[in-house]
Write a protein that holds these residues in place. Structure first.
Motif, PDB file in Angstrom:
ATOM      1  N   SER A  96      -1.331   8.998   8.036  1.00 41.40           N
ATOM      2  CA  SER A  96      -0.765  10.334   8.165  1.00 41.40           C
ATOM      3  C   SER A  96      -2.232  10.981   7.347  1.00 41.40           C
ATOM      4  CB  SER A  96       0.382  10.575   7.246  1.00 41.40           C
ATOM      5  OG  SER A  96       0.535  10.360   6.068  1.00 41.40           O
ATOM      6  N   ARG A  97      -3.056  10.306   6.689  1.00 45.49           N
ATOM      7  CA  ARG A  97      -4.076  11.061   6.342  1.00 45.49           C
ATOM      8  C   ARG A  97      -5.520  10.505   6.690  1.00 45.49           C
ATOM      9  NH1 ARG A  97      -3.124  11.862  -0.258  1.00 45.49           N
ATOM     10  NH2 ARG A  97      -0.833  12.455  -0.309  1.00 45.49           N
ATOM     11  N   ALA A  98      -6.428  11.130   6.961  1.00 50.34           N
ATOM     12  CA  ALA A  98      -7.792  10.379   7.277  1.00 50.34           C
ATOM     13  C   ALA A  98      -8.220   9.684   6.203  1.00 50.34           C
ATOM     14  CB  ALA A  98      -8.820  11.714   7.600  1.00 50.34           C
ATOM     15  N   THR A  99      -8.622   8.281   6.331  1.00 51.27           N
ATOM     16  CA  THR A  99      -8.880   7.442   5.229  1.00 51.27           C
ATOM     17  C   THR A  99      -9.971   6.494   5.610  1.00 51.27           C
ATOM     18  OG1 THR A  99      -6.714   7.306   4.827  1.00 51.27           O
ATOM     19  CG2 THR A  99      -8.201   5.328   3.959  1.00 51.27           C
ATOM     20  N   ALA A 128       1.192  -2.659   9.679  1.00 54.50           N
ATOM     21  CA  ALA A 128       2.634  -2.961  10.162  1.00 54.50           C
ATOM     22  C   ALA A 128       3.345  -3.218   9.002  1.00 54.50           C
ATOM     23  CB  ALA A 128       2.601  -4.312  10.972  1.00 54.50           C
ATOM     24  N   ALA A 129       4.527  -2.522   8.798  1.00 55.78           N
ATOM     25  CA  ALA A 129       5.145  -2.669   7.687  1.00 55.78           C
ATOM     26  C   ALA A 129       5.925  -4.076   7.749  1.00 55.78           C
ATOM     27  CB  ALA A 129       6.356  -1.586   7.564  1.00 55.78           C
ATOM     28  N   LEU A 130       5.913  -4.779   6.657  1.00 59.25           N
ATOM     29  CA  LEU A 130       6.650  -6.074   6.618  1.00 59.25           C
ATOM     30  C   LEU A 130       8.042  -5.989   6.202  1.00 59.25           C
ATOM     31  CD1 LEU A 130       3.743  -8.016   4.843  1.00 59.25           C
ATOM     32  CD2 LEU A 130       4.200  -7.862   7.145  1.00 59.25           C
ATOM     33  N   ALA A 131       9.064  -6.995   6.521  1.00 59.92           N
ATOM     34  CA  ALA A 131      10.280  -6.747   6.304  1.00 59.92           C
ATOM     35  C   ALA A 131      10.558  -7.585   4.963  1.00 59.92           C
ATOM     36  CB  ALA A 131      11.165  -7.507   7.242  1.00 59.92           C
ATOM     37  N   ARG A 132       9.869  -8.099   4.314  1.00 59.65           N
ATOM     38  CA  ARG A 132       9.954  -8.913   3.278  1.00 59.65           C
ATOM     39  C   ARG A 132       8.562  -8.444   2.288  1.00 59.65           C
ATOM     40  NH1 ARG A 132      11.276 -14.877   2.923  1.00 59.65           N
ATOM     41  NH2 ARG A 132       9.074 -15.308   3.340  1.00 59.65           N
ATOM     42  N   ALA A 133       8.796  -8.275   0.954  1.00 62.11           N
ATOM     43  CA  ALA A 133       7.621  -8.025   0.117  1.00 62.11           C
ATOM     44  C   ALA A 133       6.783  -9.362  -0.081  1.00 62.11           C
ATOM     45  CB  ALA A 133       8.083  -7.432  -1.216  1.00 62.11           C
ATOM     46  N   LEU A 176       3.277   8.122  -4.755  1.00 63.24           N
ATOM     47  CA  LEU A 176       2.374   7.064  -4.031  1.00 63.24           C
ATOM     48  C   LEU A 176       3.498   5.604  -3.896  1.00 63.24           C
ATOM     49  CD1 LEU A 176      -1.119   7.335  -5.405  1.00 63.24           C
ATOM     50  CD2 LEU A 176      -0.110   7.964  -3.313  1.00 63.24           C
ATOM     51  N   ASN A 177       4.455   5.830  -2.814  1.00 69.02           N
ATOM     52  CA  ASN A 177       5.458   4.660  -2.831  1.00 69.02           C
ATOM     53  C   ASN A 177       4.871   3.636  -2.258  1.00 69.02           C
ATOM     54  OD1 ASN A 177       7.617   6.606  -4.150  1.00 69.02           O
ATOM     55  ND2 ASN A 177       7.409   7.572  -2.023  1.00 69.02           N
ATOM     56  N   VAL A 214       0.929  -1.196   0.169  1.00 71.18           N
ATOM     57  CA  VAL A 214       0.014   0.027  -0.034  1.00 71.18           C
ATOM     58  C   VAL A 214       0.941   1.366   0.211  1.00 71.18           C
ATOM     59  CG1 VAL A 214      -2.088  -0.900   1.203  1.00 71.18           C
ATOM     60  CG2 VAL A 214      -0.155  -0.024   2.424  1.00 71.18           C
ATOM     61  N   PRO A 215       0.297   2.358  -0.367  1.00 73.45           N
ATOM     62  CA  PRO A 215       1.139   3.675  -0.380  1.00 73.45           C
ATOM     63  C   PRO A 215       1.670   3.923   1.058  1.00 73.45           C
ATOM     64  CG  PRO A 215      -1.002   3.991  -1.514  1.00 73.45           C
ATOM     65  CD  PRO A 215      -1.035   2.629  -0.989  1.00 73.45           C
ATOM     66  N   SER A 216       2.923   4.550   1.096  1.00 73.38           N
ATOM     67  CA  SER A 216       3.488   4.595   2.650  1.00 73.38           C
ATOM     68  C   SER A 216       2.479   5.393   3.613  1.00 73.38           C
ATOM     69  CB  SER A 216       4.816   5.274   2.530  1.00 73.38           C
ATOM     70  OG  SER A 216       4.532   6.659   1.689  1.00 73.38           O
ATOM     71  N   PHE A 217       1.534   6.505   3.015  1.00 72.59           N
ATOM     72  CA  PHE A 217       1.025   7.171   3.998  1.00 72.59           C
ATOM     73  C   PHE A 217       0.076   6.383   4.714  1.00 72.59           C
ATOM     74  CE2 PHE A 217      -1.866   7.333   0.072  1.00 72.59           C
ATOM     75  CZ  PHE A 217      -3.209   7.265   0.991  1.00 72.59           C
ATOM     76  N   LEU A 218      -0.618   5.272   3.947  1.00 73.82           N
ATOM     77  CA  LEU A 218      -1.697   4.419   4.847  1.00 73.82           C
ATOM     78  C   LEU A 218      -1.106   3.677   5.908  1.00 73.82           C
ATOM     79  CD1 LEU A 218      -4.626   3.693   4.270  1.00 73.82           C
ATOM     80  CD2 LEU A 218      -3.985   1.779   3.047  1.00 73.82           C
ATOM     81  N   VAL A 219       0.420   3.311   5.808  1.00 75.34           N
ATOM     82  CA  VAL A 219       1.097   2.531   6.762  1.00 75.34           C
ATOM     83  C   VAL A 219       1.473   3.639   8.008  1.00 75.34           C
ATOM     84  CG1 VAL A 219       3.090   1.113   7.563  1.00 75.34           C
ATOM     85  CG2 VAL A 219       1.897   0.777   5.284  1.00 75.34           C
ATOM     86  N   ALA A 220       1.715   4.712   7.703  1.00 72.56           N
ATOM     87  CA  ALA A 220       1.934   5.762   8.716  1.00 72.56           C
ATOM     88  C   ALA A 220       0.710   6.351   9.363  1.00 72.56           C
ATOM     89  CB  ALA A 220       2.839   6.882   7.834  1.00 72.56           C
TER      90      ALA A 220
END
Length: 635
Positions: free
Chosen positions: A537-540, A560-565, A577-578, A529-535
């Motif tokens: 940082s935007r109302a969603t 939770a960010a995963l260590a492996r894709a 949108l990284n 997902v885009p990084s903002f969703l993990v952080a």
């Protein structure tokens, strides 16, 4: 005898011309009025920069397309498909960082179809690259508004970074060199531009004709500040409001703050300070205060709020920075900071003689300012070459095209019109989405300002259970109206019906996901997902879409960010949108009726389809692959 047609000028702007709720809009309006007084016809090209920025901050853009359509010969709306960066961690933005290629394409398109236009006026140096697309023989003008080299240095005392464009001297010189003529709003900046580039620089302070007679108050009971929510206003009035509250007593005047800035001052509860909110007519605000305060601690250009207050007959008390560009020696116009400005108000508020002297000085200041501005205006107009222009007739105003459909407990009203300002229509329907054509589509249609808009309301009898399928909402690119998402201004079943209708909308980002389990406390999905969703940082808002089932609103409770894709696909239409590999945990919202939340979720998941995300101006979609084992462990 045929009437000679007016010569035409194209004005390019990154902010709308209406409503004039900010200083840069008032500058744009004043420059266009100057051109009209000079006998020019004006085509306005609005690059929808501000619309994009407002939506990215979860706000509805204050844009009045109908008012612009009535004020100009032709209005072109240019979709800003390329995201405009709002931050840079270098010494400044590259000169073209805020000029999307869509604007270059428009200017080339326009002059192919309007070869008799005699000049182009581009607002702000950061849009100057589009001047490279202007054919020879057309006068190229940049209205600078401000000096942008080293603008970030003003922020250092506040330990902040600008939220607006800034650059270095070399980059500003590159941008200005693309023009034949440069407009400066005040004398100090005109001298700076003359020392930077070898171009004709014209001083053009806007004319502010007297709209109300000055009347000296015998005593101050209410004094005010009205402004846009930009950084200089926020820093300045925020510090002044606290300084005033610290000195306030019930026998002292009340400070009234109004305008868009109030939306950024929510929660400011101070003695002696009143937030009046957005006002539709500035005349109403000025009529309700005895004087105006301009406690500016930073900023460049000309402070339009000072000239506006003077034109409406109100005495002004302000700092030296607030009165840059004005020729004044009155002590109340040369204050150094918050403490000086508070002291000046305390000294003046109950002194009728001093207030009379200040008011007379303000009346004299406005008269001298306008006399100088009129001379500058005449000099600039004389320098613009004229030649006859072939004018296309302006389209006649017509009633909006409206259609209404009903289903799934909601009423959807689709409207095609210029009415871009309202967030709700006259029937109380909430604006949900606005058509956002691609640059190619806009070019084919001639960059029209009309847009399709979708307003939604519950069924009037309050019966929200499904009454047929949900009405179809747009399948192409749209700009969401953020209020109904963030403020939950519609009931949950209505939001779910809308989400079900948006399932086929063109997503800004799309990912594959794998459902790894659902328990009593929620659902878990592995995806990218885009990084903002993990952080977060935007109302969603999130909605679970099932094949043939109604949408279910979810609450995102954990990321939770995963260590492996996880080896799942991700695609986005925007470069910023990284993707981040992550697990997302959701909790279903309370479901009406006898079914428990998890039972209702299981019903939807019996034919899983996707999770839809709505955030600010973005639509995202995680397409779920069917998964037999719902208790897989994340590696």
């Amino acid at each position: 005898m045929a009437t000679e047609e007016k010569p035409a000028i194209l004005v390019v702007t990154p902010m709308p011309a209406a409503p004039t709720s900010a200083g840069n809009r008032r500058r744009l309006s004043a420059t266009c009025e100057t051109l009209r007084r000079g006998g020019f016809a004006i085509d306005l090209a609005y690059l929808q920069h501000e619309d994009q920025v407002y939506r990215r901050f979860g706000q509805h853009p204050p844009t009045d397309a109908a008012a612009m359509g009535a004020a100009f010969d032709r209005v072109f709306s240019i979709p800003a498909a390329t995201p405009i960066p709002l931050k840079t961690w270098t010494g400044g933005f590259a000169i073209d960082a805020w000029c999307p290629p869509e604007l270059d394409d428009f200017v080339a398109w326009y002059f192919e179809r309007s070869p008799d236009t005699c000049a182009i006026v581009v607002n702000y140096v950061f849009l100057s690259r589009c001047l490279n697309a202007v054919p020879k023989g057309v006068l190229r003008v940049i209205d600078t508004h401000d000096r942008f080299a080293d603008r970030n240095l003003q922020y250092r005392p506040f330990r902040a970074e600008p939220n607006f464009f800034y650059t270095d001297r070399a980059s500003e010189a590159v941008g200005l060199s693309r023009a034949d003529m440069i407009l400066a709003i005040q004398s100090a900046e005109a001298d700076y531009f003359r020392g930077l580039v070898d171009r004709d620089v014209y001083l053009l302070p806007p004319v502010f004709a007297e709209r109300a007679k000055f009347r000296a108050p015998g005593r101050l009971t209410r004094f005010g500040f009205i402004g846009h929510g930009n950084d200089p206003n926020l820093f300045s009035i925020g510090k002044f409001a606290h300084g005033w509250a610290a000195s306030w007593r019930p026998d002292l005047p009340v400070l009234v703050i109004a305008g868009e800035i109030c939306g950024s001052l929510n929660g400011l509860d101070l003695p002696g300070v009143q937030l009046a909110g957005y006002v539709d007519a500035v005349e109403t605000f000025y009529a309700g205060v005895d004087a105006v305060v301009a406690p500016m601690l930073m900023g460049s250009g000309l402070k339009m709020k000072v000239a506006e207050a003077l034109s409406l007959g109100r005495p002004v008390i302000g700092t030296r920075i607030a009165f840059e560009g004005f020729d004044t020696d009155h002590p109340a116009h040369r204050l150094e900071g918050v403490a000086d400005t508070v002291a000046a108000v305390l000294s003046l508020h109950d002194d009728p003689d001093a207030l009379a002297t200040l008011t007379a000085a303000c009346a004299d200041l406005l008269a001298r300012y306008n006399a100088k501005a009129a001379i500058c205006e005449a000099a600039w107009l004389d320098a613009i070459p004229r030649r006859s222009a072939r004018r296309a007739s302006s389209p006649a105003a017509r009633a909006p095209d409206v259609s209404t459909t009903v289903g799934a407990g909601i009423i959807v009203r689709e409207e095609c019109s210029l009415r871009s300002l309202p967030v709700a229509d006259e029937d109380g329907c909430i604006l949900v989405a606005t058509e956002n054509p691609s640059p190619a589509t806009a070019r084919e249609a001639g960059y029209p300002s009309e847009r399709r808009r979708w307003f939604v309301s519950p069924m009037p009898d309050g019966s929200l259970p499904p009454s047929g399928p949900a009405p179809a909402l747009p399948g192409g690119p749209v700009s969401l109206s953020p209020e109904w998402i963030h403020r939950r201004s519609l009931p949950r079943p209505v939001r779910e019906a809308i989400a079900g209708s948006l399932g086929d909308a063109q997503a800004d980002w799309r990912a594959d996901g794998r459902l790894i389990g659902y328990e009593a406390d929620g659902l878990t999905v592995v995806t990218c997902v885009p990084s903002f969703l993990v952080a977060r940082s935007r109302a969603t808002a999130a909605f679970l879409l099932g094949d043939g089932e109604a949408a279910r609103e979810l609450r995102l409770t954990g990321t939770a960010a995963l260590a492996r894709a996880p080896g799942l696909a991700f695609a986005a239409t925007r470069g910023e949108l990284n993707p981040v590999p992550a697990s997302l945990t959701f909790e279903p919202l309370e479901i009406d009726g006898s079914a428990s939340p998890i039972t209702a979720a299981r019903e939807t998941l019996s034919h899983p389809k996707a999770v839809l995300f709505l955030s600010d101006d973005l639509v995202g979609l995680i397409c779920l692959a069917p998964e037999r084992n719902t208790r897989l462990e994340v590696q």
